[in-house]
Design an enzyme around this catalytic site. Structure first.
Site, PDB file in Angstrom:
ATOM      1  CG  ASN A   1      -3.037  -3.505   3.098  1.00  0.00           C
ATOM      2  OD1 ASN A   1      -2.696  -4.230   2.155  1.00  0.00           O
ATOM      3  ND2 ASN A   1      -2.873  -2.183   3.065  1.00  0.00           N
TER       4      ASN A   1
ATOM      5  CG  PHE B   1      -0.574  -5.847  -6.198  1.00  0.00           C
ATOM      6  CD1 PHE B   1      -1.052  -4.744  -5.518  1.00  0.00           C
ATOM      7  CD2 PHE B   1       0.534  -5.657  -7.044  1.00  0.00           C
ATOM      8  CE1 PHE B   1      -0.457  -3.492  -5.648  1.00  0.00           C
ATOM      9  CE2 PHE B   1       1.125  -4.422  -7.186  1.00  0.00           C
ATOM     10  CZ  PHE B   1       0.633  -3.337  -6.480  1.00  0.00           C
TER      11      PHE B   1
ATOM     12  CB  SER C   1       1.884  -1.923  -3.328  1.00  0.00           C
ATOM     13  OG  SER C   1       1.687  -2.949  -2.383  1.00  0.00           O
TER      14      SER C   1
ATOM     15  CG  ASN D   1       1.645  -5.038   1.396  1.00  0.00           C
ATOM     16  OD1 ASN D   1       2.395  -5.077   2.375  1.00  0.00           O
ATOM     17  ND2 ASN D   1       0.551  -4.289   1.369  1.00  0.00           N
ATOM     18  CB  THR D   2       4.311  -6.318  -4.867  1.00  0.00           C
ATOM     19  OG1 THR D   2       2.915  -6.636  -4.827  1.00  0.00           O
ATOM     20  CG2 THR D   2       4.941  -7.010  -6.067  1.00  0.00           C
TER      21      THR D   2
ATOM     22  CE  LYS E   1      -2.005   4.909  -3.805  1.00  0.00           C
ATOM     23  NZ  LYS E   1      -3.297   4.239  -3.662  1.00  0.00           N
TER      24      LYS E   1
ATOM     25  CG  ASN F   1       0.411   2.680  -1.717  1.00  0.00           C
ATOM     26  OD1 ASN F   1      -0.202   2.073  -0.844  1.00  0.00           O
ATOM     27  ND2 ASN F   1       0.420   2.299  -2.972  1.00  0.00           N
TER      28      ASN F   1
HETATM   29  C1  LIG Z   1      -6.697  -2.683   2.803  1.00  0.00           C
HETATM   30  C2  LIG Z   1      -6.006  -1.747   1.845  1.00  0.00           C
HETATM   31  C3  LIG Z   1      -5.771  -2.152   0.530  1.00  0.00           C
HETATM   32  C4  LIG Z   1      -5.134  -1.275  -0.362  1.00  0.00           C
HETATM   33  N1  LIG Z   1      -4.930  -1.690  -1.649  1.00  0.00           N
HETATM   34  C5  LIG Z   1      -4.365  -0.818  -2.528  1.00  0.00           C
HETATM   35  C6  LIG Z   1      -4.206  -1.176  -3.893  1.00  0.00           C
HETATM   36  O1  LIG Z   1      -4.583  -2.262  -4.330  1.00  0.00           O
HETATM   37  N2  LIG Z   1      -3.616  -0.266  -4.724  1.00  0.00           N
HETATM   38  C7  LIG Z   1      -3.199   0.966  -4.294  1.00  0.00           C
HETATM   39  O2  LIG Z   1      -2.694   1.759  -5.098  1.00  0.00           O
HETATM   40  N3  LIG Z   1      -3.362   1.336  -3.002  1.00  0.00           N
HETATM   41  C8  LIG Z   1      -3.926   0.484  -2.133  1.00  0.00           C
HETATM   42  N4  LIG Z   1      -4.095   0.861  -0.826  1.00  0.00           N
HETATM   43  C9  LIG Z   1      -3.576   2.182  -0.388  1.00  0.00           C
HETATM   44  C10 LIG Z   1      -4.654   3.246  -0.372  1.00  0.00           C
HETATM   45  O3  LIG Z   1      -5.181   3.481  -1.660  1.00  0.00           O
HETATM   46  C11 LIG Z   1      -4.064   4.565   0.191  1.00  0.00           C
HETATM   47  O4  LIG Z   1      -3.026   4.981  -0.660  1.00  0.00           O
HETATM   48  C12 LIG Z   1      -3.505   4.413   1.598  1.00  0.00           C
HETATM   49  O5  LIG Z   1      -4.298   3.556   2.374  1.00  0.00           O
HETATM   50  C13 LIG Z   1      -3.379   5.765   2.318  1.00  0.00           C
HETATM   51  O6  LIG Z   1      -4.635   6.401   2.399  1.00  0.00           O
HETATM   52  P1  LIG Z   1      -5.577   6.307   3.701  1.00  0.00           P
HETATM   53  O7  LIG Z   1      -4.742   6.698   4.878  1.00  0.00           O
HETATM   54  O8  LIG Z   1      -6.695   7.258   3.416  1.00  0.00           O
HETATM   55  O9  LIG Z   1      -6.024   4.905   3.793  1.00  0.00           O
HETATM   56  C14 LIG Z   1      -4.704   0.010   0.075  1.00  0.00           C
HETATM   57  C15 LIG Z   1      -4.956   0.395   1.399  1.00  0.00           C
HETATM   58  C16 LIG Z   1      -5.593  -0.459   2.278  1.00  0.00           C
HETATM   59  C17 LIG Z   1      -5.841  -0.004   3.696  1.00  0.00           C
END
Ligand SMILES: Cc1cc2nc3c(=O)[nH]c(=O)nc-3n(C[C@H](O)[C@H](O)[C@H](O)COP(=O)(O)O)c2cc1C
Length: 343
Positions: free
Chosen positions: A110, A114, A174, A176-177, A216, A245
């Site tokens: 993704n 934000f 993140s 993406n920022t 985080k 993350n």
């Molecule tokens: C579509 C998507 C959106 C996410 N948005 C955020 C976010 O807004 N803030 C954040 O701290 N992490 C965000 N994450 C990261 C997740 O909270 C997590 O740290 C990351 O996906 C790793 O865990 P997982 O393998 O269980 O998905 C996002 C992940 C995905 C897939």
């Protein structure tokens, strides 16, 4: 039941499927749909950071960015839910498409950036929620705010959100920022965290109640830099860590048709990096520093690995998309079996 629903949802583009699923779950809460899907979660309570978690398996930030679905998600059996990331003002995020499925790898990429309705919207939702479980609020900076001025954005969100949640997560990881991850480096980190801890201490005095502040971090580190930053976090007054993350690394999905998409990779491929970051954090920060393990949990055994690597709690995101609510109770059972073996 979820497997059947997922097959239908996966026919839709990922972001649309996400919205349809959450809206259906919220609409269905009036007829008990979330409880029906979540089944009966096993209890394995954890006391951490002054909070009582009914079980150690939480929902990670990003699924319910605006807190619009807390009542429904809270009924699925999670031990806690984290909403956000929110920024001071609403922002649209990156152009679509910005989310991609890699089902062969149980993964997602993704680059949402934000996208959120702003902190004031989240505050309104937190005030009106009927969910009585533990809620964390994850905060970030506006896309256009320079890194040097980022602390002001985080402090703004912290002040607004503080009385309405149980803990606050400072998201500096993140991908993406642009330049956000620079905040993790030792050059910025100490001063940045000190501003936030000072703001939190003032809010604790004002409200007569101290909310834990967590940071985080990413899974993409040079080891020396990781340890240096962890040492800063450990002495900063921050109460806990969330590892990790999404990753920028594409080694595990090389050759996949979406591997070249910009953004953060999540799900099964991130697990080795996330587990390694978690184990390094546990070694560096010692046995008592609260750590939430996250990244690549797609089976109960993955949660058990995080427990063995030193996690006090875990969170789910991508695995939850692929497996649904049954993953929660599976993780709780595996977690309990590690604790029983080591007791
Ligand atoms: C579509 C998507 C959106 C996410 N948005 C955020 C976010 O807004 N803030 C954040 O701290 N992490 C965000 N994450 C990261 C997740 O909270 C997590 O740290 C990351 O996906 C790793 O865990 P997982 O393998 O269980 O998905 C996002 C992940 C995905 C897939």
């Amino acid at each position: 039941m979820y497997g059947w629903l997922r097959n239908g949802l996966f026919l839709l583009p990922p972001e649309m499927a996400h919205d349809v699923a959450l809206n259906a779950l919220s609409a269905g809460r009036f007829v008990g749909l979330p409880r029906l899907m979540g089944g009966c979660a096993h209890a394995a309570p954890v006391d951490l950071m002054g909070l009582h978690f009914p079980n150690p398996v939480g929902l990670a930030a990003g699924l319910d960015k605006n807190g619009d679905h807390m009542d429904a998600l809270g009924a699925l059996g999670f031990g806690f839910i984290e909403v956000g990331t929110v920024t001071p003002k609403p922002q649209p995020g990156n152009p679509k498409p910005r989310m991609f499925r890699l089902p062969e790898h149980q993964a997602l990429i993704n680059r949402l950036g934000f996208n959120n309705k702003g902190v004031d919207h989240l505050v309104r939702r937190l005030k009106s929620t009927r969910y009585r479980g533990i809620i964390g609020a994850n905060i970030g900076k506006q896309k256009d705010t320079p890194v040097e001025e980022a602390a002001a954005d985080y402090c703004h969100c912290l002040e607004k959100i503080y009385p309405h949640c149980d803990y606050v997560t400072v998201n500096i990881s993140s991908p993406n920022t642009a330049n956000l991850r620079e905040l993790q480096d030792t050059g910025h980190l100490s001063e940045f965290l000190s501003e936030l801890v000072t703001a939190r201490d003032a809010l604790a005095a004002e409200h007569g109640s101290r909310r834990p502040l967590l940071v985080k971090i990413a899974p993409d580190w040079d080891r020396t830099a990781l340890i240096a930053s962890l040492e800063v976090i450990g002495t900063s007054g921050i109460d806990g860590l969330i590892t990790t993350n999404t990753t920028l690394d594409r080694t595990a999905v090389a050759g996949h048709r979406h591997a070249g998409e910009a953004g953060g990779l999540s799900g099964a491929p991130v697990k080795p990096l996330a587990d390694d970051t978690l184990a390094t954090a546990r070694r560096t920060l010692g046995p008592d520093f609260p750590i939430i393990g996250l990244g690549g949990i797609t089976r109960g055994e993955d949660a058990a690995d995080k427990r063995r690597a030193g996690a006090d709690l875990v969170q789910l995101y991508t695995g939850f998309i692929y497996r649904g609510p049954e993953l929660i109770s599976e993780c709780i059972r595996s977690w309990q079996s590690v604790d029983e073996t080591t007791a």
